[in-house]
Design an enzyme around this catalytic site. Structure first.
Site, PDB file in Angstrom:
ATOM      1  N   SER A 141     -14.931  21.881   8.372  1.00  0.00           N
ATOM      2  CA  SER A 141     -15.152  23.167   9.167  1.00  0.00           C
ATOM      3  C   SER A 141     -16.297  23.624   8.908  1.00  0.00           C
ATOM      4  O   SER A 141     -16.616  23.694   7.516  1.00  0.00           O
ATOM      5  CB  SER A 141     -14.023  23.959   9.217  1.00  0.00           C
ATOM      6  N   TYR A 154      -7.700  29.150   4.456  1.00  0.00           N
ATOM      7  CA  TYR A 154      -8.566  28.192   5.082  1.00  0.00           C
ATOM      8  C   TYR A 154     -10.027  28.107   4.565  1.00  0.00           C
ATOM      9  O   TYR A 154     -10.655  27.090   4.599  1.00  0.00           O
ATOM     10  CB  TYR A 154      -8.607  28.498   6.631  1.00  0.00           C
TER      11      TYR A 154
END
Length: 272
Positions: A141, A154
């Site tokens: 990401s 995350y």
């Protein structure tokens, strides 16, 4: 890398980026095994991906973090299509927010977002070295290059996913192993926009992503992935602006952190 005739495994392929990558691979002449923990979503994805090319698609529902499931998926690919050429470690979860995240939440996010990649590479890389070729694609990401406002688990695990992909590339790149790392910002998937009503931390994370740049479709991301595979490029950036953000971060880390704190303050919704 030429994709026509290759064999690929795509995890987290029940929808979103995974299903879009699988569809793009099939369109490019590849043969693909899709896997996802959600058997119902996987069945629907297989119907879409395999429309008009059912003989190029196989599937196996299961947990991408499980070494047994990884083995079973690779065996299925070998039995149906031949040796695996590409592995897309795409399954992932958003995880939990900050210091309130439990040890169990941390363990689950680490297992899915990082250890699943490590277990798959541990299984495939020795065989690829013997063959002299193989391609590992990690879905990380932009949060792995920058950070994710609103979710400590995350952000931390995506940094780790980028680090592991870098290590694979450095360690095995001279032995025929290709490695790419996908680092998008906002993509219109359930990871960004879940069906369930999110809590405030999740809403903050969602606002941070949606206001940072355009939210892409999974198909747009998949098209960028295939272009990068053709060039065998390590860093795959569907949002090109991420590279400039990353450069600013490296040029003056403290200034970048101050800017991120200011950005975060601006995202906090005033009380009703």
């Amino acid at each position: 890398m030429q994709l026509d005739g290759t064999v690929a495994v795509v995890t987290g392929a029940g929808g979103g980026i995974g299903a879009a990558i699988a569809s793009a691979l099939v369109s490019a002449g590849g043969r693909v095994v899709l896997t996802d923990i959600d058997a119902g979503a996987l069945a629907q994805a297989v119907d879409r991906v395999g429309a008009g090319a059912a003989d190029a698609v196989a599937s196996l529902a299961g947990d991408a973090t499980s070494s047994d499931h990884i083995d079973a998926t690779i065996r299925l690919a070998e039995e149906r299509f031949g040796p695996v050429d590409l592995y897309f470690a795409n399954a992932g979860i958003m995880g939990a927010p900050g210091l309130d995240a439990t040890d169990e939440a941390w363990a689950t996010t680490i297992d899915i977002n990082v250890l699943a990649h490590i277990r798959a590479a541990r299984r495939l890389v020795p065989e690829w070295i013997e063959r002299g070729r193989g391609y590992f694609v990690s879905t990380a990401s932009a949060a792995g290059l920058l950070t994710q406002i609103g979710s400590a688990t995350y952000s931390t695990t995506k940094h780790a996913a980028v680090g592991f992909a870098e290590w694979l590339n450095v360690t095995y790149g001279d032995q025929g192993i290709r490695v790419s790392c996908l680092c998008p910002m906002g993509v219109d998937t359930k990871l960004l926009r879940p069906d369930d009503a999110p809590d405030e931390s999740a809403r903050l994370a969602q606002r941070a992503v949606e206001t940072a740049g355009r939210v892409l479709t999974p198909d747009e991301v998949a098209a960028t992935v295939l272009e990068a595979l053709d060039d065998e490029r390590f860093l795959i950036l569907p949002h090109p602006e991420v590279l400039e953000m990353y450069r600013h971060k490296g040029a003056d880390y403290d200034r970048w952190l101050r800017g991120m704190r200011r950005y975060q303050r601006g995202l906090v919704e005033p009380p009703a």
